[in-house]
Motif scaffolding. Structure first.
Motif, PDB file in Angstrom:
ATOM      1  N   GLY A 212       0.404   6.752  -1.683  1.00  0.00           N
ATOM      2  CA  GLY A 212       0.297   5.887  -2.840  1.00  0.00           C
ATOM      3  C   GLY A 212       1.627   5.684  -3.544  1.00  0.00           C
ATOM      4  N   HIS A 213       2.578   6.587  -3.321  1.00  0.00           N
ATOM      5  CA  HIS A 213       3.911   6.456  -3.920  1.00  0.00           C
ATOM      6  C   HIS A 213       4.599   5.175  -3.468  1.00  0.00           C
ATOM      7  CE1 HIS A 213       8.033   7.583  -5.102  1.00  0.00           C
ATOM      8  NE2 HIS A 213       8.393   7.184  -3.900  1.00  0.00           N
ATOM      9  N   PHE A 214       4.354   4.781  -2.216  1.00  0.00           N
ATOM     10  CA  PHE A 214       5.055   3.621  -1.654  1.00  0.00           C
ATOM     11  C   PHE A 214       4.380   2.302  -2.010  1.00  0.00           C
ATOM     12  CE2 PHE A 214       5.840   7.294   1.072  1.00  0.00           C
ATOM     13  CZ  PHE A 214       7.227   7.320   1.093  1.00  0.00           C
ATOM     14  N   ASP A 215       3.083   2.342  -2.278  1.00  0.00           N
ATOM     15  CA  ASP A 215       2.334   1.138  -2.640  1.00  0.00           C
ATOM     16  C   ASP A 215       2.636   0.009  -1.665  1.00  0.00           C
ATOM     17  OD1 ASP A 215       0.593  -0.459  -4.070  1.00  0.00           O
ATOM     18  OD2 ASP A 215       2.106  -1.100  -5.525  1.00  0.00           O
ATOM     19  N   SER A 216       2.488   0.296  -0.375  1.00  0.00           N
ATOM     20  CA  SER A 216       2.862  -0.664   0.673  1.00  0.00           C
ATOM     21  C   SER A 216       1.743  -0.802   1.693  1.00  0.00           C
ATOM     22  CB  SER A 216       4.144  -0.194   1.375  1.00  0.00           C
ATOM     23  OG  SER A 216       4.397  -0.939   2.543  1.00  0.00           O
ATOM     24  N   THR A 217       1.269  -2.019   1.877  1.00  0.00           N
ATOM     25  CA  THR A 217       0.251  -2.281   2.891  1.00  0.00           C
ATOM     26  C   THR A 217       0.796  -2.027   4.287  1.00  0.00           C
ATOM     27  OG1 THR A 217      -0.831  -3.932   1.489  1.00  0.00           O
ATOM     28  CG2 THR A 217      -1.291  -4.039   3.845  1.00  0.00           C
ATOM     29  N   ALA A 218       2.061  -2.390   4.524  1.00  0.00           N
ATOM     30  CA  ALA A 218       2.672  -2.195   5.842  1.00  0.00           C
ATOM     31  C   ALA A 218       2.713  -0.716   6.207  1.00  0.00           C
ATOM     32  CB  ALA A 218       4.084  -2.786   5.855  1.00  0.00           C
ATOM     33  N   ILE A 219       3.091   0.140   5.262  1.00  0.00           N
ATOM     34  CA  ILE A 219       3.131   1.589   5.519  1.00  0.00           C
ATOM     35  C   ILE A 219       1.728   2.119   5.764  1.00  0.00           C
ATOM     36  CG2 ILE A 219       3.541   3.813   4.389  1.00  0.00           C
ATOM     37  CD1 ILE A 219       6.057   2.596   3.166  1.00  0.00           C
ATOM     38  N   ASN A 220       0.753   1.617   5.013  1.00  0.00           N
ATOM     39  CA  ASN A 220      -0.632   2.039   5.225  1.00  0.00           C
ATOM     40  C   ASN A 220      -1.122   1.687   6.620  1.00  0.00           C
ATOM     41  OD1 ASN A 220      -0.604   2.917   2.583  1.00  0.00           O
ATOM     42  ND2 ASN A 220      -1.823   1.224   1.781  1.00  0.00           N
ATOM     43  N   VAL A 221      -0.761   0.494   7.095  1.00  0.00           N
ATOM     44  CA  VAL A 221      -1.179   0.060   8.423  1.00  0.00           C
ATOM     45  C   VAL A 221      -0.533   0.927   9.506  1.00  0.00           C
ATOM     46  CG1 VAL A 221      -1.029  -1.815  10.115  1.00  0.00           C
ATOM     47  CG2 VAL A 221      -1.672  -2.317   7.752  1.00  0.00           C
ATOM     48  N   VAL A 222       0.748   1.235   9.341  1.00  0.00           N
ATOM     49  CA  VAL A 222       1.426   2.117  10.304  1.00  0.00           C
ATOM     50  C   VAL A 222       0.725   3.465  10.359  1.00  0.00           C
ATOM     51  CG1 VAL A 222       3.538   3.420  10.751  1.00  0.00           C
ATOM     52  CG2 VAL A 222       3.672   1.009  10.122  1.00  0.00           C
ATOM     53  N   CYS A 223       0.389   3.996   9.187  1.00  0.00           N
ATOM     54  CA  CYS A 223      -0.300   5.288   9.126  1.00  0.00           C
ATOM     55  C   CYS A 223      -1.634   5.233   9.852  1.00  0.00           C
ATOM     56  CB  CYS A 223      -0.503   5.689   7.666  1.00  0.00           C
ATOM     57  SG  CYS A 223      -1.321   7.285   7.455  1.00  0.00           S
TER      58      CYS A 223
ATOM     59  N   ALA B  47      -6.840  13.724   8.199  1.00  0.00           N
ATOM     60  CA  ALA B  47      -5.429  13.745   7.803  1.00  0.00           C
ATOM     61  C   ALA B  47      -5.302  14.097   6.330  1.00  0.00           C
ATOM     62  CB  ALA B  47      -4.772  12.396   8.088  1.00  0.00           C
ATOM     63  N   GLY B  48      -6.018  13.368   5.473  1.00  0.00           N
ATOM     64  CA  GLY B  48      -5.988  13.682   4.044  1.00  0.00           C
ATOM     65  C   GLY B  48      -4.908  12.984   3.257  1.00  0.00           C
ATOM     66  N   PHE B  49      -4.219  11.984   3.858  1.00  0.00           N
ATOM     67  CA  PHE B  49      -3.309  11.160   3.055  1.00  0.00           C
ATOM     68  C   PHE B  49      -4.125  10.402   2.008  1.00  0.00           C
ATOM     69  CE2 PHE B  49      -0.728  11.224   7.050  1.00  0.00           C
ATOM     70  CZ  PHE B  49       0.406  11.822   6.514  1.00  0.00           C
ATOM     71  N   THR B  50      -3.545  10.199   0.832  1.00  0.00           N
ATOM     72  CA  THR B  50      -4.255   9.449  -0.194  1.00  0.00           C
ATOM     73  C   THR B  50      -3.350   8.366  -0.768  1.00  0.00           C
ATOM     74  OG1 THR B  50      -3.584  11.057  -1.892  1.00  0.00           O
ATOM     75  CG2 THR B  50      -5.740  11.371  -0.851  1.00  0.00           C
ATOM     76  N   THR B  51      -3.954   7.262  -1.131  1.00  0.00           N
ATOM     77  CA  THR B  51      -3.251   6.193  -1.835  1.00  0.00           C
ATOM     78  C   THR B  51      -3.857   5.979  -3.216  1.00  0.00           C
ATOM     79  OG1 THR B  51      -4.713   4.587  -0.759  1.00  0.00           O
ATOM     80  CG2 THR B  51      -2.570   4.978   0.265  1.00  0.00           C
ATOM     81  N   THR B  52      -4.962   6.647  -3.458  1.00  0.00           N
ATOM     82  CA  THR B  52      -5.638   6.583  -4.748  1.00  0.00           C
ATOM     83  C   THR B  52      -6.540   7.808  -4.846  1.00  0.00           C
ATOM     84  OG1 THR B  52      -7.022   5.215  -6.189  1.00  0.00           O
ATOM     85  CG2 THR B  52      -7.614   5.280  -3.865  1.00  0.00           C
ATOM     86  N   ASN B  53      -7.060   8.086  -6.016  1.00  0.00           N
ATOM     87  CA  ASN B  53      -7.973   9.203  -6.179  1.00  0.00           C
ATOM     88  C   ASN B  53      -9.375   8.755  -5.744  1.00  0.00           C
ATOM     89  OD1 ASN B  53      -9.358  11.490  -6.857  1.00  0.00           O
ATOM     90  ND2 ASN B  53      -8.796  11.477  -9.027  1.00  0.00           N
ATOM     91  N   PHE B  54      -9.692   8.946  -4.464  1.00  0.00           N
ATOM     92  CA  PHE B  54     -10.959   8.446  -3.934  1.00  0.00           C
ATOM     93  C   PHE B  54     -12.163   9.144  -4.555  1.00  0.00           C
ATOM     94  CE2 PHE B  54     -10.311  12.162  -1.289  1.00  0.00           C
ATOM     95  CZ  PHE B  54     -11.589  12.612  -1.004  1.00  0.00           C
TER      96      PHE B  54
END
Length: 483
Positions: free
Chosen positions: A231-242, A319-326
């Motif tokens: 979530g620090h990067f706030d990037s759709t491209a990085i999310n897709v790579v992940c 994995a447990g990566f988060t971009t928001t508090n789910f």
């Protein structure tokens, strides 16, 4: 029990593990962050302890039996993760208690991804790199690397491989020799890590962040260099790579090997576990997306899909990566995601959980029992693809599921006994046993506020999850210690 041989092997492994303290020290030198000294001290302590343990028993080279293999694997993770805590104990930033240092080290090496550290982005680069490196080494299993090296030192590796390899079928090897198998696994692992690093860099990360996140992505670990994770990067491209590389890492590495050597994608197409895996992934992403859109959680359908995709894939693959508090998402979504982590990745992958193949076999077995109720005189078999499975395989899966459920209940009750509330205890146990990381309630963001007693129970759950229950549970059997 060949105790002398076991001590000799552990000494060698600890000495080898000392080498992993050198890269963080070099990172500290490059970035001049002043965080290299604890790693140099840890390197010396590990090396001297390993050699001192190995030397008295250097001539004890008895053949290993399966039971020694199980004991070595269990001791391997416990001992190396304990030594992995040394630099965390010795460093000034962050200042960590012994319990917290052990928790962070075990979480890294078992690829759980739970952390007790706050302000991760302000840590020395050496510490940031070390946490990610622990996950990368643990992802494939340092033991597999050791199996490739130990035969040169006069130690057979097949018993170790069978005790460590994830999944219900443990006797299949990609190559005739176990050392070659381990080497091929690491070639694939290293290639995927390199490709993931480049992809993250192209998507907008710095080289340092890209390499660190590639370590934890291919390991399906979840550690990040930032409190806000991806979530620090706030990037759709990085999310897709992940997402793409989590899917790749969650597949059976034997499939990757077969596809590379055969230069054909047919291996993937005809694999029943892969088809089940992507069916589950698609259903979970669609369900999450529809709920987020229905409750208007995000401003647009595109943003909702981005969040649904990364969170559903990240949690379900463990994995447990988060971009928001789910955990703040509406209705049943947080619980659904936690339950999805019980399925995890495919057998032979770096993912945690029960594994897709086991869940698929449990479903097929349940379906067979329903059919038997309808047609009592008919003969049904459990088929995986076109192949009928022997009853011992189905029995083994049910046995594993029973043991998994028993361990889950015992650890959850122990956590509640330490004063943890029911929701937090349930989600924390699931997160540790599935090697997921984030949970719900008090552990939605990190585990800093968890009591020391609870942390030790959670460490035990991490080891059970990493060794897939039976490899550790067998040590509690009196029969194991007889002769």
């Amino acid at each position: 029990m060949q105790y002398r041989a076991i001590v000799r092997i552990l000494g060698l492994l600890v000495a080898m593990f000392s080498v992993t303290m050198i890269p963080p020290a070099l990172v500290s030198l490059i970035f001049k962050d002043g965080g290299g000294l604890p790693f140099l001290l840890a390197f010396m302590l590990c090396l001297l302890t390993g050699l001192a343990t190995w030397y008295p028993y250097r001539n004890s080279k008895q053949d290993l039996r399966a039971k020694e293999g199980f004991l070595i694997v269990a001791l391997f993770w416990a001992v190396l993760a304990s030594f992995g805590a040394l630099p965390l104990i010795l460093m000034d930033q962050p200042q960590m208690s012994i319990t917290d240092a052990f928790f962070e080290s075990f979480s890294g090496l078992t690829t759980t991804g739970a952390t007790v550290i706050q302000g991760i982005e302000f840590l020395p680069k050496a510490v940031q790199f070390y946490r990610q490196q622990l996950q990368w080494l643990g992802g494939m299993g340092i033991i597999v690397l050791a199996v490739a090296i130990l035969p040169i030192l006069g130690v057979g590796g097949m018993q170790l491989y069978r005790a460590e390899t994830p999944g219900p079928v443990k006797d299949s090897k990609m190559t005739p020799r176990i050392a070659d198998t381990a080497k091929h696994l690491w070639y694939i692992y290293l290639s995927l890590t390199t490709a993931c690093t480049v992809a993250y860099w192209v998507a907008g990360m710095s080289w340092f962040d890209a390499s660190c996140h590639a370590f934890s992505t291919i390991a399906i670990g979840g550690f990040s260099n930032y409190d806000a994770s991806l979530g620090h990067f706030d990037s759709t491209a990085i999310n897709v790579v992940c997402v793409v590389f989590l899917w790749i890492a969650a597949l059976n590495f034997a499939l990757h090997y077969a596809a590379v050597t055969g230069r054909s994608l047919r291996t993937y197409i005809y694999d029943p576990e892969l088809r089940a895996f992507f069916s589950i992934q698609a259903a979970l992403v669609i369900l999450t997306f529809l709920v987020l859109v229905h409750f208007h959680i995000y401003g647009s359908a595109e943003a909702a899909f981005d969040q649904a995709l990364i969170q559903a894939v990240s949690i379900s693959t463990t994995a447990g990566f988060t971009t928001t508090n789910f955990s703040d998402w509406p209705v049943f979504l947080p619980i659904i995601l936690i339950f999805a982590s019980f399925i995890g990745g495919c057998a032979g992958s770096t993912g945690g959980g029960l594994k897709v193949i086991r869940v698929l076999l449990l479903y097929l077995q349940g379906k067979r029992e329903v059919d038997r109720l309808i047609h009592p005189k008919a003969i049904y078999s459990v088929k995986l693809g076109d192949r009928a499975l022997p009853s011992r395989v189905v029995d083994a899966v049910w046995g594993f599921f029973s043991a998994y459920a028993l361990v889950f209940v015992v650890i959850m009750v122990c956590l509640i006994a330490t004063g943890m509330d029911n929701l937090t205890a349930f989600s924390a146990t699931a997160a540790m046993l599935n090697n997921l990381g984030p949970g719900l309630g008090e552990v939605a963001l990190n585990y800093a506020e968890v009591t020391d007693a609870s942390k030790w129970f959670l460490i035990l759950a991490m080891i059970f999850g990493r060794l897939e229950v039976f490899s550790l549970l067998v040590l509690f059997s009196p029969t194991f210690w007889r002769s």
